[in-house]
Write an enzyme that holds these catalytic residues in place. Structure first.
Site, PDB file in Angstrom:
ATOM      1  N   HIS A  34       0.063  31.430   0.647  1.00  0.00           N
ATOM      2  CA  HIS A  34      -0.957  32.202   1.355  1.00  0.00           C
ATOM      3  C   HIS A  34      -1.775  33.005   0.350  1.00  0.00           C
ATOM      4  CE1 HIS A  34       2.370  35.087   1.090  1.00  0.00           C
ATOM      5  NE2 HIS A  34       1.584  36.072   1.486  1.00  0.00           N
TER       6      HIS A  34
ATOM      7  N   HIS B 191      -2.520  36.261  -0.241  1.00  0.00           N
ATOM      8  CA  HIS B 191      -2.332  37.632  -0.721  1.00  0.00           C
ATOM      9  C   HIS B 191      -2.205  37.692  -2.238  1.00  0.00           C
ATOM     10  CE1 HIS B 191      -0.882  39.211   3.455  1.00  0.00           C
ATOM     11  NE2 HIS B 191      -2.190  39.212   3.336  1.00  0.00           N
TER      12      HIS B 191
ATOM     13  N   ASP C 124      -0.467  39.274  -4.319  1.00  0.00           N
ATOM     14  CA  ASP C 124       0.848  39.242  -4.969  1.00  0.00           C
ATOM     15  C   ASP C 124       1.507  37.869  -4.894  1.00  0.00           C
ATOM     16  OD1 ASP C 124       1.246  39.516  -2.201  1.00  0.00           O
ATOM     17  OD2 ASP C 124       3.131  40.605  -2.451  1.00  0.00           O
ATOM     18  N   HIS C 125       0.751  36.867  -4.453  1.00  0.00           N
ATOM     19  CA  HIS C 125       1.224  35.481  -4.484  1.00  0.00           C
ATOM     20  C   HIS C 125       0.293  34.561  -5.281  1.00  0.00           C
ATOM     21  CE1 HIS C 125       4.553  35.884  -1.499  1.00  0.00           C
ATOM     22  NE2 HIS C 125       3.867  36.979  -1.240  1.00  0.00           N
TER      23      HIS C 125
ATOM     24  N   HIS D  83       2.145  36.226   9.498  1.00  0.00           N
ATOM     25  CA  HIS D  83       1.861  37.173   8.419  1.00  0.00           C
ATOM     26  C   HIS D  83       0.386  37.086   8.049  1.00  0.00           C
ATOM     27  CE1 HIS D  83       2.638  39.579   4.864  1.00  0.00           C
ATOM     28  NE2 HIS D  83       2.222  38.615   4.069  1.00  0.00           N
TER      29      HIS D  83
ATOM     30  N   ASP E 125       6.329  34.643   3.025  1.00  0.00           N
ATOM     31  CA  ASP E 125       6.358  35.837   3.864  1.00  0.00           C
ATOM     32  C   ASP E 125       6.308  35.501   5.356  1.00  0.00           C
ATOM     33  OD1 ASP E 125       6.272  36.896   1.357  1.00  0.00           O
ATOM     34  OD2 ASP E 125       4.432  38.044   1.636  1.00  0.00           O
TER      35      ASP E 125
ATOM     36  N   HIS F 176      10.155  37.729  -1.165  1.00  0.00           N
ATOM     37  CA  HIS F 176      10.385  39.098  -1.627  1.00  0.00           C
ATOM     38  C   HIS F 176      11.862  39.458  -1.547  1.00  0.00           C
ATOM     39  CE1 HIS F 176       6.142  40.486  -1.755  1.00  0.00           C
ATOM     40  NE2 HIS F 176       5.970  39.591  -0.788  1.00  0.00           N
TER      41      HIS F 176
END
Length: 255
Positions: A56, A58, A60-61, A114, A133, A171
């Site tokens: 996805h 975001h 942080d990915h 998410h 996530d 995570h």
């Protein structure tokens, strides 16, 4: 062994996963929170990087993608529906898409909730689901874009995979998820045992992922909306599964 899977801690609590196929020498990565730790793991093993699979959009990915692509000339794979907010894709996929990492087949599963465009990657030969996530260890991702109905359907779809599937989520949230799960499912003996196991692993600084899908179904409150224990705790014995799921997600947001 069709795949060697290396868990790479990134940032403060993210995980990326390096997948290496010994027969072909091909190496893939699921998500790229930051480049440094991933490069260090590849260098340690003398591997290059052939593919990056993105779950996805975001930051942080995906933040490590530009550096990794520049260094290795990597093929980047992600959701067609999210192509406008992912790094440039070399291969755009959608629900039901099949592609191969050398001799290893990967199936794409839509897992909205998410985010709207979130996908998971399922590798039957490795009994591995890379869910990021969506389905998480003892939890599910916060609903930033999707609806409770979408995330409940995602949980129900993933619950149909084989019981011995290993769930590689995005995570290290399990300790907090465990503490919350006890508040809505306090009499679940399987959950109580898992909470103790989670604490022991974290005391040894070990990852709590991957987790077995069968264990998630026994202990993860977001996969247990139909169970009497959670319904009794919430006073929602006659509610629909969606109403129970929505209430559990709301309580987790406030926890």
């Amino acid at each position: 062994m069709p795949l060697e899977i290396i868990t790479v801690p990134c940032l403060s609590d993210n995980y990326a996963y390096i997948l290496h196929a010994p027969l072909t020498g091909l190496t893939a990565l699921v998500d790229a929170p930051e480049a440094g730790p991933i490069i260090a793991e590849l260098d340690k093993r003398g591997w290059t990087l052939d593919f990056i699979l993105l779950t996805h959009h975001h930051d942080d990915h995906i933040d490590g993608v530009p550096e990794l692509r520049a260094k290795y000339g990597t093929t980047v794979i992600g959701a067609e529906a999210d192509a406008h907010r992912l790094p440039d894709l070399d291969m755009a996929v959608k629900h039901g898409s099949l592609f191969s990492l050398g001799n290893v087949e990967v199936k794409v599963i839509d897992v909205p909730g998410h985010t709207i465009g979130h996908v998971a990657f399922y590798i039957p030969a490795a009994k591995a689901l890379f869910s990021a996530d969506s389905l998480m260890a003892l939890g599910c991702g916060r609903l930033f874009e999707g609806t409770p109905a979408q995330m409940l359907e995602t949980m129900e779809v993933l619950a149909t995979l084989p019981e011995d599937t290993l769930v590689y989520s995005g995570h290290e949230y399990t300790t907090t998820n465990a503490a919350f799960a006890l508040t809505v499912d306090p009499n679940n003996a399987d959950l109580q045992a898992r909470v103790a196991d989670t604490k022991a692993k974290r005391d040894r600084d070990e990852p709590t992922v991957p987790s077995l899908l069968s264990l998630e179904k026994k202990t993860n409150p977001f996969m247990r909306s139909s169970t009497t224990g959670i319904r009794a705790t919430l006073g929602m014995e006659n509610a629909s599964d969606l109403e129970v799921f929505t209430e559990v997600r709301l309580k987790r947001n406030q926890f």
